[in-house]
Design a protein around this motif. Structure first.
Motif, short mmCIF file in Angstrom:
data_model
loop_
_atom_site.label_atom_id
_atom_site.label_comp_id
_atom_site.label_asym_id
_atom_site.label_seq_id
_atom_site.Cartn_x
_atom_site.Cartn_y
_atom_site.Cartn_z
N ARG A 155 28.35 50.60 31.17
CA ARG A 155 27.54 49.89 32.15
C ARG A 155 28.41 49.38 33.29
O ARG A 155 28.04 49.39 34.44
N ARG A 156 29.60 48.96 32.90
CA ARG A 156 30.50 48.35 33.85
C ARG A 156 30.96 49.35 34.91
O ARG A 156 30.92 49.07 36.09
N ARG A 192 25.02 44.60 45.06
CA ARG A 192 25.76 44.28 43.85
C ARG A 192 25.89 45.52 42.96
O ARG A 192 26.95 45.78 42.38
N LYS A 225 30.13 48.34 42.59
CA LYS A 225 30.96 48.85 41.51
C LYS A 225 31.26 50.32 41.68
O LYS A 225 31.96 50.92 40.86
N GLN A 284 34.51 42.88 41.18
CA GLN A 284 35.73 42.52 40.45
C GLN A 284 35.79 43.15 39.06
O GLN A 284 36.78 43.03 38.36
N LEU A 285 34.67 43.73 38.66
CA LEU A 285 34.63 44.29 37.31
C LEU A 285 35.27 45.66 37.22
O LEU A 285 35.58 46.14 36.15
N GLU A 345 30.60 40.21 45.02
CA GLU A 345 32.01 40.14 44.66
C GLU A 345 32.18 40.17 43.14
O GLU A 345 33.08 40.81 42.59
N MET A 346 31.28 39.44 42.47
CA MET A 346 31.34 39.36 41.01
C MET A 346 31.31 40.74 40.38
O MET A 346 32.08 41.05 39.46
N ALA A 347 30.42 41.60 40.90
CA ALA A 347 30.34 42.94 40.36
C ALA A 347 31.57 43.75 40.74
O ALA A 347 32.13 44.48 39.92
N ALA A 407 29.22 48.58 26.91
CA ALA A 407 29.53 47.58 27.93
C ALA A 407 30.41 48.19 29.02
O ALA A 407 30.20 47.97 30.21
#
Ligand SMILES: Nc1ncnc2c1ncn2[C@@H]1O[C@H](COP(=O)(O)OP(=O)(O)O)[C@@H](O)[C@H]1O
Ligand SMILES: [Mg+2]
Lengths: 233, 839
Positions: free
Chosen positions: A83-84, A151, A155, A111-112, A107-109, A80
């Motif tokens: 991948r992140r 997206r 990251k 923030q990871l 944004e969701m990605a 995980a």
């Protein structure tokens, strides 16, 4: 040692009556910053290969290394986080979160991870700044795929994996997407792996891997990749 | 098997959780409904069987002069009389040698033939006159072969009634005459009977048989209206004929008759020794004066009251869950529906697939629910009741009509909804259907317009909030479902609050006395006081006391005739033993010229302070009217208070107290048991009977405890329901968002984050549902209280704060369990697999 190493990877599916080796001793390597195109007929094992490389699936035997890290030995938690932080995915069917706006999906990605690329910058780069407050359902397929790419790269991943990214798009839109991917590779030096069944695309790649029945049938570097604009199919 | 059937069965196999959810919810709904509905009929059936087999009397004759054999012979010829048997009973203190039954007050009944037959549980029936059978409810097999000894604690006269000093126990048995656990009060010993003894007629020296039991052998079901009607008629016939029979003898005079009958509070008839010659009287009593018989029906009715409300609720929730689930399934498979349409399957055959799916789930569930429910509920509740009754194993009643009704409702909930949903989906053209339906688009929610809050929220919280409102339908289903379960749980716990406190309140806050003594008719108040002072000296204590007059009155209300106990007193101390509160404020003893009445009596008749109330006095139609001074809170029975002056004014006779009430020690200490104190005073000849309030308290606590257990059963069911609802809704939630979940997993959400992504909104929904459930619960609770209301017991309509917490606790606990199960399901979501296809 190369940036990515695939060594004798075997992936066996046992769901059918006979065990099926989707990957059957696949070996290849990819250098950092390359744009790689993987081609092969439907069922050749391309998606399987990409899923294993992206840490979405496990292999049966063999080993996969990214930047010296052994991916094939990771547990779920490590996968995980792999991948992140290391991988960006682009799918044929964009898989955006339906109730997040274009901007929020990116944004969701971002923030990871600790060192994301600024969302507004990316949106500007993909040319969708004015659509950022739209929900996926309000965007065209091409626009959605661009958001999906945004997206993935938000990251700031080491690796961008694209599974038939133009499969659901028309010719022109598809071309625009590929151009974006090529630019990411050449300008940002990102390692990009694109899966396609369209052999014409091999011309744009630094490296071309041909897959057949789960085995690499040819692996060649292209000393002189052409711009996507010059390719017609 | 055709591919058509294959796809149907595969649908079931592939979505086992969904299938089982429908099955379970229907099973629960049907089981709860049919089970509770049939509990009372099952009890009545059990009672009916036992009562018929043991030939419980239909009419009981009491003659103050007794019945002769000739009279009995004549009575047996009266129309409708199948069997008649004279009987008598004698209360006495006995020891059962070799057991811990020592110095206990018991009642010897003469064995009757053809009526009130005993059911042996061990041993055999007496063959000789000095053999007896004992009360199975109170005695165990250890008494077999032991000797019952008439002790010397009994008066000489009493001992004279018994032909033997010792009786051998040859059996233990149940008597239909004592259906429940209660044994009546007595004037010997401590005042409470410990058990009954049945002895052949020859075992007593009695010459006068005051009782005659008549058995009519009716076809009518016990407790039925038909029976009531029949017995009312029969009672008239018998009264008339027996009166004539007895009157024949009355010409001969009444020499030697020493009996008088007296009705006690609970309507059992007790025969007491009196010292006076009195006019002969004949009483013809139905079973409605038998405590066990009446209590049994009452208790069965409690369940029936509950059975009326809850199942409706259950069905409503079941319908809700089924409809959401099936709707979801049809929408899920719309591509498949389109494909089948395109292949040329008719609408009918496509819909049939879903009809078969939901139909087989609900038929299986319904059948299972009915079979299990109609056995389980009566059985479990009977076990609860076993402590009070348990005279026979429960008989199960079944009701095909009920089965059809509950089945139809559940089919409507499942298949009906399925057809409607499927038809709606099918309206699209095949081409349209094959294309996947666009995922529910995101929308801005109201909260986003309130920028300063929205901006402060964490990103993931924003997602959750939007998700909550994104699936409107699911949101409502979840809220309604949780609200319903919360309401059920709150009602369940609230019922406990309402029931639990009343016994203590009644006996600690209203009837604060510990013992009451009733004196013989002509005992002077000063002598009563002397008896009390003597006891105080003897025990070295100083207990509170008051003298008063207790009168049993009847109030003829619009809805019922109520027995009201009036306490009239001029004793200043009385307010420390009988308290009156109105809305929590302590009230003084009513002013002269007014009466204070208890709350239910007032409420049921729409009476308030200032109104006039009229009571019937005795059986001869005398009436008295008094102005109501105030209404006081009361929970058990009906009471009225007035001053001595009011008494004299209203009844037109001199106020002479006949009751002495004893409270706790004046200094609050506690060193003498109520029983010892009562027994000491009871030694006096002037004391007629006494009552230790603690006995009453115990008795009520048991009644109330029994209700409580039924309530616990309901809470259990509500909890199960809550669980299924939560599980199912969560399951739907996850199934329909597998793609989304796979996506966030690919993005690198770890396990915790993925869980939070889905469950945060659940928590929100659960809390919203819970909040919505509170008012619903309060309303349902009040409604249920009204349903289970008994005339002589008032429940408080109250829900204590902990009950809300318990309910919340349950809902949260279930959420957590479901959460854990669902997390495992989420872990198993295969990213590669889920994101592969377009759909
Ligand atoms: N989950 C699975 N179970 C069984 N077989 C699978 C599964 N996924 C893929 N396969 C099989 O593995 C082979 C390779 O699949 P895939 O990697 O998807 O091929 P490609 O992407 O090149 O079309 C195919 O023959 C496919 O049928
Ligand atoms: Mg593929």
């Amino acid at each position: 040692m190369s940036y990515i190493e695939f060594r004798d990877v075997v992936k066996t599916y046992r769901s059918g009556t006979v065990p099926l080796n989707a990957l059957d001793g696949t070996s290849f390597h990819i250098e950092k910053g390359e744009l790689v195109v993987i081609v092969g007929q439907s069922g050749a094992g391309k998606t399987t290969l990409l899923n294993i490389l992206g840490g979405m699936d496990r292999l049966t035997s063999g080993s996969v290394l990214l930047d010296g890290k052994e991916i094939s030995q990771m547990n779920n938690k490590e996968l995980a986080s792999y991948r992140r932080s290391d991988v960006g995915f682009v799918f044929q069917f964009y898989n955006l979160i339906p109730n997040l706006t274009a901007y929020e999906n990116v944004e969701m990605a971002s923030q990871l991870v600790s060192d994301p690329i600024d969302c507004d910058t990316i949106l500007k780069e993909i040319g969708l700044t004015d659509r950022k407050d739209n929900f996926p359902a309000q965007l065209s397929g091409g626009e959605q795929q661009r958001i999906a790419i945004a997206r993935a790269i938000a990251k700031n991943p080491k690796l961008l994996l694209c599974d038939e990214p133009t499969g659901a798009l028309d010719y022109q839109t598809g071309k625009a997407i590929l151009k974006l991917l090529q630019r990411l590779s050449t300008e940002k030096g990102m390692t990009v792996v694109i899966i396609t069944h369209n052999s014409a695309l091999t011309a744009m790649a630094d490296r071309v891997i041909k897959l057949k029945n789960g085995q690499v049938s040819s692996d060649s570097t292209n000393p002189d990749p052409v711009s996507i604009d010059e390719i017609e199919w | 098997m055709t591919p058509y059937l294959k796809t149907t069965f595969r649908s079931i196999k592939d979505s086992m959780a969904r299938f089982i959810a429908i099955l379970a919810i229907i099973a629960l709904g049907v089981g709860f409904y049919s089970g509770l509905s049939l509990t009372m009929p099952s009890f009545i059936k059990t009672g009916d069987k036992f009562i018929k087999e043991t030939k419980l009397y239909d009419l009981r004759l009491i003659s103050t002069v007794g019945f002769t054999d000739d009279e009995i012979e004549e009575i047996s010829k009266v129309k409708g009389v199948k069997a008649v048997c004279k009987a008598t009973a004698e209360d006495v203190i006995v020891d059962v040698k070799g057991t811990d039954h020592e110095g206990e007050a018991v009642r010897f009944h003469t064995i009757t033939e053809g009526v009130n037959e005993l059911r042996l549980t061990a041993g055999r029936m007496p063959e000789k006159d000095n053999e007896v059978v004992l009360d199975d409810y109170k005695c165990h097999e250890e008494v077999l072969g032991k000797k019952v000894i008439i002790t010397d604690a009994n008066s000489q006269k009493k001992q004279g009634v018994f032909r033997y000093k010792e009786y051998t126990v040859v059996g233990i048995a149940r008597s239909p005459y004592y259906l429940n656990f209660q044994r009546p009060n007595t004037d010997v010993g401590t005042g409470s009977l410990m058990f009954f003894v049945y002895v052949p007629q020859g075992g007593l020296n009695t010459s006068v048989y005051t009782d005659a039991f008549i058995f009519c052998d009716t076809e009518y079901k016990t407790y039925s209206d038909e029976y009531e009607e029949f017995i009312a008629k029969e009672k008239k016939i018998v009264s008339k004929e027996v009166k004539q029979i007895i009157d024949k003898r009355s010409q001969e005079g009444w020499k030697g008759c020493l009996y008088s009958a007296l009705f006690t509070l609970n309507s059992t008839v007790r025969v007491l020794d009196g010292e006076k010659y009195i006019k002969p009287d004949l009483y013809v009593l139905g079973r409605d004066t038998n405590v066990g018989y009446m209590a049994f029906e009452n208790d069965a009715n409690i369940v029936a009251g509950i059975a009326d409300v809850f199942p409706v609720f259950f069905f409503a929730i079941a319908a809700l869950v089924c409809s959401t689930t099936m709707q979801r399934m049809v929408s899920d498979e719309r591509t498949q529906i389109g494909t089948m349409r395109a292949l040329g399957y008719s609408e009918f055959s496509i819909i049939m697939k879903y009809v078969i799916y939901s139909g087989s789930a609900s038929v299986t569930g319904g059948l299972l629910g009915y079979l299990v429910g109609t056995k389980l509920f009566p059985f479990v509740i009977w076990m609860v009741y076993d402590m009070m009754y348990g005279f026979a194993p429960v008989e199960f009643e079944s009701d095909f009509g009920l089965f059809v009704v509950s089945m139809s409702v559940s089919l409507l909930c499942s298949v009906g909804v399925t057809i409607v949903t499927a038809l709606a989906e099918l309206r699209g053209m095949p081409a349209e259907l094959i294309r996947p339906k666009a995922p529910t688009p995101g929308k801005r929610i109201l909260l986003e317009r309130i920028g300063f809050i929205w901006k402060k929220l964490r990103f993931t919280h924003k997602i959750s909030l939007r998700n909550v409102f994104r699936f409107k339908k699911r949101m409502w289903m979840m809220i309604i479902g949780i609200a319903g379960c919360t309401a059920l749980l709150i009602t369940g716990f609230g019922l406990r609050d309402s029931i639990d406190g009343i016994v203590d309140l009644q006996f600690d806050e209203i009837l604060c006395y510990d013992i009451s003594f009733t004196f013989m008719d002509d005992v002077k108040p000063s002598d009563m006081q002397k008896v009390k002072d003597d006891a105080d000296t003897h025990f070295g204590v100083k207990r509170k006391s008051a003298l008063l007059k207790a009168v049993n009155l009847k109030h003829n209300g619009s809805d019922a005739i109520r027995e009201v106990t009036l306490f009239a007193s001029g004793d200043a101390e009385v307010t420390s033993l009988l308290k009156a509160r109105t809305d929590g404020n302590e009230m003084p003893w009513p002013e002269d010229g007014t009466i204070a009445i208890s709350s239910k009596l007032a409420a049921k008749n729409g009476l308030k302070a200032g109104d006039m109330i009229t009571f019937g006095v005795g059986d001869d139609g005398q009436e008295v009217s008094v102005k109501i001074g105030y209404v006081f809170d009361n929970f058990i029975f009906h009471y009225a208070y007035m001053s001595d002056k009011t008494y004299e004014e209203v009844f037109g006779e001199r106020y002479v107290p006949d009751t002495l009430m004893i409270g706790g020690n004046e200094d609050g200490s506690e060193d003498v048991s109520d029983y010892d104190y009562a027994a000491y005073i009871g030694e006096n000849d002037t004391v007629e009977t006494w009552l230790v309030v603690n006995d009453l308290r115990t008795q009520f606590r048991e009644t109330v405890g029994k209700l409580n257990r039924v309530v616990i059963l309901i809470i259990g069911c509500a909890a199960a329901l809550a669980f299924i609802v939560l599980f199912n809704l969560n399951n739907i939630n996850i199934t329909e968002r597998i793609r989304e979940i796979a996506t966030v997993k690919v993005l690198g959400f770890n396990r915790r984050e993925t869980g939070a992504y889905v469950f945060r909104e659940n928590v929100l929904l659960v809390l919203m549902g819970f909040a919505a459930g509170i008012p619903l619960g309060i309303a349902l609770h009040a409604f249920v209280i009204a349903q289970i209301e008994m005339d002589t017991v008032t429940f408080m309509v109250r829900i204590l704060p902990p009950s809300y917490f318990y309910a919340l606790g349950f809902v949260i606990l279930f959420s957590v369990i479901v959460d854990l199960v669902m997390r495992r399901k989420m872990d198993r979501i295969d990213m590669a697999e889920s994101l592969k296809s377009a759909e």
